[in-house]
Structure formats: C-alpha cells, structure tokens
Design an enzyme around this catalytic site. Structure first.
Site, PDB file in Angstrom:
ATOM      1  NE  ARG A  46      -2.501  -0.701   3.327  1.00  0.00           N
ATOM      2  CZ  ARG A  46      -3.139  -0.838   4.467  1.00  0.00           C
ATOM      3  NH1 ARG A  46      -4.446  -0.860   4.491  1.00  0.00           N
ATOM      4  NH2 ARG A  46      -2.506  -0.947   5.599  1.00  0.00           N
ATOM      5  CE  LYS A 145       2.876 -21.380  10.057  1.00  0.00           C
ATOM      6  NZ  LYS A 145       3.753 -20.473  10.787  1.00  0.00           N
ATOM      7  CG  HIS A 175       9.827 -22.133   6.211  1.00  0.00           C
ATOM      8  ND1 HIS A 175       8.867 -21.842   7.124  1.00  0.00           N
ATOM      9  CD2 HIS A 175      10.990 -22.203   6.912  1.00  0.00           C
ATOM     10  CE1 HIS A 175       9.409 -21.719   8.316  1.00  0.00           C
ATOM     11  NE2 HIS A 175      10.704 -21.938   8.227  1.00  0.00           N
ATOM     12  CD  GLU A 213      11.138 -20.846  16.646  1.00  0.00           C
ATOM     13  OE1 GLU A 213      11.575 -20.077  15.792  1.00  0.00           O
ATOM     14  OE2 GLU A 213       9.947 -20.875  16.995  1.00  0.00           O
ATOM     15  CG  ASP A 232       3.722 -19.882  14.764  1.00  0.00           C
ATOM     16  OD1 ASP A 232       3.456 -19.317  13.698  1.00  0.00           O
ATOM     17  OD2 ASP A 232       4.852 -19.849  15.299  1.00  0.00           O
ATOM     18  CG  HIS A 237       6.520 -25.414  10.354  1.00  0.00           C
ATOM     19  ND1 HIS A 237       6.266 -25.090   9.047  1.00  0.00           N
ATOM     20  CD2 HIS A 237       6.698 -24.225  11.000  1.00  0.00           C
ATOM     21  CE1 HIS A 237       6.316 -23.765   8.908  1.00  0.00           C
ATOM     22  NE2 HIS A 237       6.564 -23.230  10.078  1.00  0.00           N
TER      23      HIS A 237
HETATM   24  C1  BG6 Z   1       7.344 -19.884  11.216  1.00  0.00           C
HETATM   25  C2  BG6 Z   1       6.662 -19.537  12.494  1.00  0.00           C
HETATM   26  O1  BG6 Z   1       6.458 -20.546  10.358  1.00  0.00           O
HETATM   27  O2  BG6 Z   1       8.468 -20.717  11.474  1.00  0.00           O
HETATM   28  C3  BG6 Z   1       7.646 -18.859  13.457  1.00  0.00           C
HETATM   29  O3  BG6 Z   1       5.573 -18.674  12.250  1.00  0.00           O
HETATM   30  C4  BG6 Z   1       8.885 -19.693  13.630  1.00  0.00           C
HETATM   31  O4  BG6 Z   1       7.023 -18.606  14.711  1.00  0.00           O
HETATM   32  C5  BG6 Z   1       9.457 -20.119  12.286  1.00  0.00           C
HETATM   33  O5  BG6 Z   1       9.837 -18.919  14.356  1.00  0.00           O
HETATM   34  C6  BG6 Z   1      10.582 -21.113  12.470  1.00  0.00           C
HETATM   35  O6  BG6 Z   1      11.237 -21.317  11.243  1.00  0.00           O
HETATM   36  P1  BG6 Z   1      12.749 -21.765  11.183  1.00  0.00           P
HETATM   37  O7  BG6 Z   1      13.010 -22.023   9.746  1.00  0.00           O
HETATM   38  O8  BG6 Z   1      13.550 -20.641  11.752  1.00  0.00           O
HETATM   39  O9  BG6 Z   1      12.841 -22.984  12.051  1.00  0.00           O
END
Ligand code: BG6
Length: 486
Positions: A46, A145, A175, A213, A232, A237
């Site tokens: 935007r 997502k 991803h 994490e 999330d 994942h």
């Molecule tokens: C994302 C989540 O899809 O994946 C995040 O929304 C998360 O909360 C992230 O931190 C983790 O991805 P990666 O590749 O760093 O393990």
C-alpha cells in the site's frame, strides 16, 4: 539450469518476510545463475514509493540478510535491475489495470503472485486478480501460512483462492518442506534398502520430533498472540514432518502421489479431544529467565498483556491408527525461548530382545536415527560398538555421523530458495494441497477446543529451559526420555 523467464509479483513487498527471506532467496538464485536476465520482480504494497526507493530498500535488506562474502556489486546491480515497485491496495480499484497492462506484454510467461500479507487480505486480493483479468493459464499463487486459524476459516480462505485459481495453480508454502534435511529424509527412506524394512512398529519403538527455538516472539506478538504454538508450528511444520516420517512409499516423487500418502497419515491420526487431552498434551508459556546470553522478559511482558493464555510451548503424544504404526507413539514438542535452537527428528528402534553380554559390559542403548534439521544439518545413526582396546568386552554407544557441512562443501540453500523456484517450475511436490491443510486443522481443532473448555492457563516455564516439567513427565510416564545429543 535457469528457470524460464517469469514475473514474480510480491504483495507485502516491503514487509518483513520479503526483506528477510524472499528477496535474499531470489538474490542467491540469481547469483547461482538460475534466474534468467528477463525475469522481473514486481513488489507491491500500500505504501507510496518509487522504483528507486524500493531498490534502495532492497539493497539495505540484502546487506543485512546476505552474508558479505556472498554479495558482489555486479550481481547486486543485475538483481536491483529486475525490481520495480507498485503501490496497490487490495481495497481500492486504483492501479490494478495498469499492473495488468504492464504484465500483459507477455501472457505466456509464468506469472507468480506471492501473497506475503495478512491472510485476511487473501480474499480481496484474489477478487482483484479475477476482476482485473490478471490471472492467465500460466499464473500461480503462493500463499504463506497461516491458512486460516481453524478448519472453518481455512475453508473460507481456500474457497476465496479457488475463485481465482485452479488447485494446480495454488502453492501453499510450508517452508519446512524446503529444508535440506527434510528432503533428505525422503532420500534416506526411499533411496536405500536399509531402513524401509525396519520402518514400522515391529522395529521402531517411538519417534520424537522437536522444533525448539531460543528466540521469543519479538515484534510478532500481535500475530502470535492470536495463534500460539499449536497453530503456528504443530498444525503445519510438525505435522508435515510427522507425515513424511510415517507415510507409505509414494509410487513416484510426484506432487500428488506424495500428497496422497501424507493425507492418509493425516486421516489416520488418532483424535485428541476433551476425553484424553490431559494425558496427551502439555501447553506452556515462558516466564522471565535467561536466554541468548542475557536476561529476557516473560511472554506476557513481551506482548504487554498479562492475561494472555496463548501457549508458547506445546508437547503432544500422537498415535497413528494404521497397520504400520499402531502402538508407536510420536512425541512432538515445540516452543519459543527454549534452551537452544534445535530441530530434529529422532527415530528410536526397539531394544534388543536379549543380551549375551555380561552386566559389567555396560548398558545397551536402543539404536537411534537422528535427522538434524538445524542448526547443523546432518544425520546420525547411534549404534552400540565395542570400546576399542584390550579392556575386555566393554560396550559403547556412538554415532555414525554425517554432518552435511563437513561432508559437502557447498553452501546450503535456504528453504525459500528452492521453494520460490519450484513455483516457477510448476512443481507442487513440496507444497501443501488444500485437503492436507484442512485435514490438519480438522485434527488440531478438537485439541484447541479441549484447551479452551478446560479454561486453565498454560503452565509456566522459565525462559532458557527445555519447557515445563509436565512435558518431561509426558514422555517419562511411558518409560522414555527426550533425546539429548551427547
Ligand atoms: C514460522 C513460524 O512458520 O516458522 C515462526 O511462524 C517460527 O514462529 C518459524 O519462528 C521457524 O522457522 P525456522 O526455519 O527458523 O525454524
């Protein structure tokens, strides 16, 4: 081999995802000669901004997110030359016809719309695409997502997208599927004869999937607080990783064969609901502690809402009701502000049926296959051996270790690099199909419902630890422990 010429139109082109992941990923692919000079990247959002302003913003992002040794003035200039910027609002008519005219120079060319925007805009954007005649047979749409926050909202999003695109044009990104080790899991399983005969309940004791994490929610609090760890990380994942471990061999490495097999696993997941959630799930929220080398605040302080009941940690014991996996638990855990950044899949094989060795030979541990996704990608097979030397039959547990960084010298492409080009190639293998996403929500919704009905807050855990003690109890109750790589 370069992909064919394309137009990537990135909505949310000034956002965090574009700056951190998408632009650096495309830059790297260009550097490796995979992007043809005729390719175009049109960023849209935007904000009012000139092409030159956008190029300057991109250069800053690349300086921040591409390591110095991987940047060169020449590639940078060529990359910036591919970029242009359009100010567009999903809620206004302005500028859309001009975009179509710009793109229509070559209607044969692959046209990829990347929706790196809040999901509540997907519907409006897809309507704009349809209304202004932007969708050609060679068009594709990439959706980030979360696809919805439960089954009902996911169906709405998918319906809205389906108004403008055929399912074969829809690329739902997870991803994790683009990560090197995840694909290696498929090579390991289906390009070797060694593992597959053992890949079942007769030989496997249990499976652990950890995505830990050390970071907190940082600036993403607004989104995260409406989501939580189950939505999330688990719904997408982690469940995708579970499916790849558990699925039957597909008949080819083609998108629908693979996705058909994953879908069967999703449908065979045993329900977790109000009748059993207290035995099978743990949810936690971090309080203040020490992480990443310093003192860190609690989740509640970080997001400025002391009453938040959002879970920043989830652990689950999952079972799959089919012949291959009956009775083999899959323990899943994920969380923010844990002791370390570690993602791994651990397959623990059954114990030997009988030991022929004297007691003082040492403990005989169960074989484990560890697929490490991050930080140091690789595969380790833990086995028992005889300790070398003259000291008699002393047994030791050691890893056969293949660290990818040590074994292969090349740089590892980020997951987005592979996925962004798979979109151009029209290869949906590593993307989620509509029915998979909806089946995953259908399985996670009752867990949420049970937590909501229960009403108690998530259990606290101290930032910088491995999560609530209840998560340790979840696996120890079954006489097992979380894997530690020592
Ligand atoms: C994302 C989540 O899809 O994946 C995040 O929304 C998360 O909360 C992230 O931190 C983790 O991805 P990666 O590749 O760093 O393990």
């Amino acid at each position: 081999i370069p992909v064919e010429p394309f137009d990537y139109i990135v909505f949310g082109g000034t956002g965090d995802l574009a700056r951190r992941k998408l632009l650096p990923a495309l830059y790297h692919r260009m550097r490796d000669g995979q992007i043809p000079a005729e390719g175009r990247i049109i960023a849209a959002s935007r904000r009012k901004m000139s092409d030159d302003d956008y190029r300057a913003m991109t250069e800053e992002a690349l300086t921040e997110f591409v390591p110095e040794g991987e940047r060169s003035r020449e590639t940078l200039d060529a990359f910036l030359g591919m970029l242009s910027y359009r100010s567009l609002d999903a809620l206004s008519d302005e500028g859309w016809d001009a975009l179509r005219d710009e793109l229509d120079g070559d209607t044969e060319r692959v046209r990829a719309f990347y929706l790196a925007v809040a999901p509540n805009l997907f519907d409006d954007l897809c309507q704009r695409f349809a209304q202004h005649g932007l969708v050609t047979p060679n068009s594709r749409v990439v959706i980030e997502k979360p696809v919805g926050r439960d089954l009902a909202s996911a169906v709405k999003v998918n319906d809205a997208v389906a108004q403008a695109f055929h399912e074969s044009q829809v690329f739902r990104i997870d991803h994790y599927l683009g990560k090197e080790t995840v694909q290696n899991l498929m090579a390991l399983r289906f390009a070797n004869t060694l593992f597959e005969p053992l890949w079942n309940s007769a030989h496997i004791d249990h499976v652990q999937i950890t995505v830990a994490e050390s970071i907190g929610v940082g600036s993403r609090g607004d989104y995260y607080d409406t989501s939580g760890a189950l939505r999330d990380m688990v719904q997408n994942h982690m469940i995708q990783l579970l499916c790849l471990v558990a699925m039957e061999p597909p008949d080819s490495f083609d998108a629908n064969s693979l996705r058909d097999e994953k879908l069967k696993v999703l449908r065979a997941l045993k329900p977790i609901n109000a009748s059993n959630y207290d035995r099978l799930t743990v949810r936690g929220q971090y309080r203040a502690g020490a992480a990443e080398g310093g003192a860190v605040p609690s989740y509640a302080e970080e997001i400025g809402n002391k009453r938040s009941r959002t879970e920043t940690f989830a652990a689950l014991k999952v079972e799959i009701a089919n012949w291959r996996w009956a009775g083999v638990p899959f323990y899943l855990r994920t969380g923010k502000r844990l002791a370390d950044r570690v993602s791994e899949i651990v397959i623990t094989f059954r114990a030997i049926p009988h030991s022929i060795f004297p007691k003082d030979s040492g403990v005989i541990s169960q074989n484990r296959l560890v697929l490490r996704l991050q930080p140091d990608e690789g595969v380790k097979q833990w086995i028992m051996i005889k300790d070398p030397g003259p000291g008699g039959m002393r047994l030791n547990y050691v890893p056969l270790d293949m660290s990818f960084a040590e074994s292969f010298q090349e740089r590892y492409p980020d997951a987005y690099e592979r996925l962004l080009l798979d979109v151009i190639r029209g290869n949906q293998t590593l993307f989620m199909r509509r029915d998979e996403v909806e089946a995953a929500w259908a399985w996670t919704d009752p867990i949420h419902d049970a937590w909501d009905e229960d009403g108690s807050p998530p259990v606290p855990y101290t930032a910088g630890t491995w999560g609530p003690s209840a998560a340790i109890a979840l696996i120890e109750r079954d006489g097992r422990t979380w894997h530690e790589d020592t």
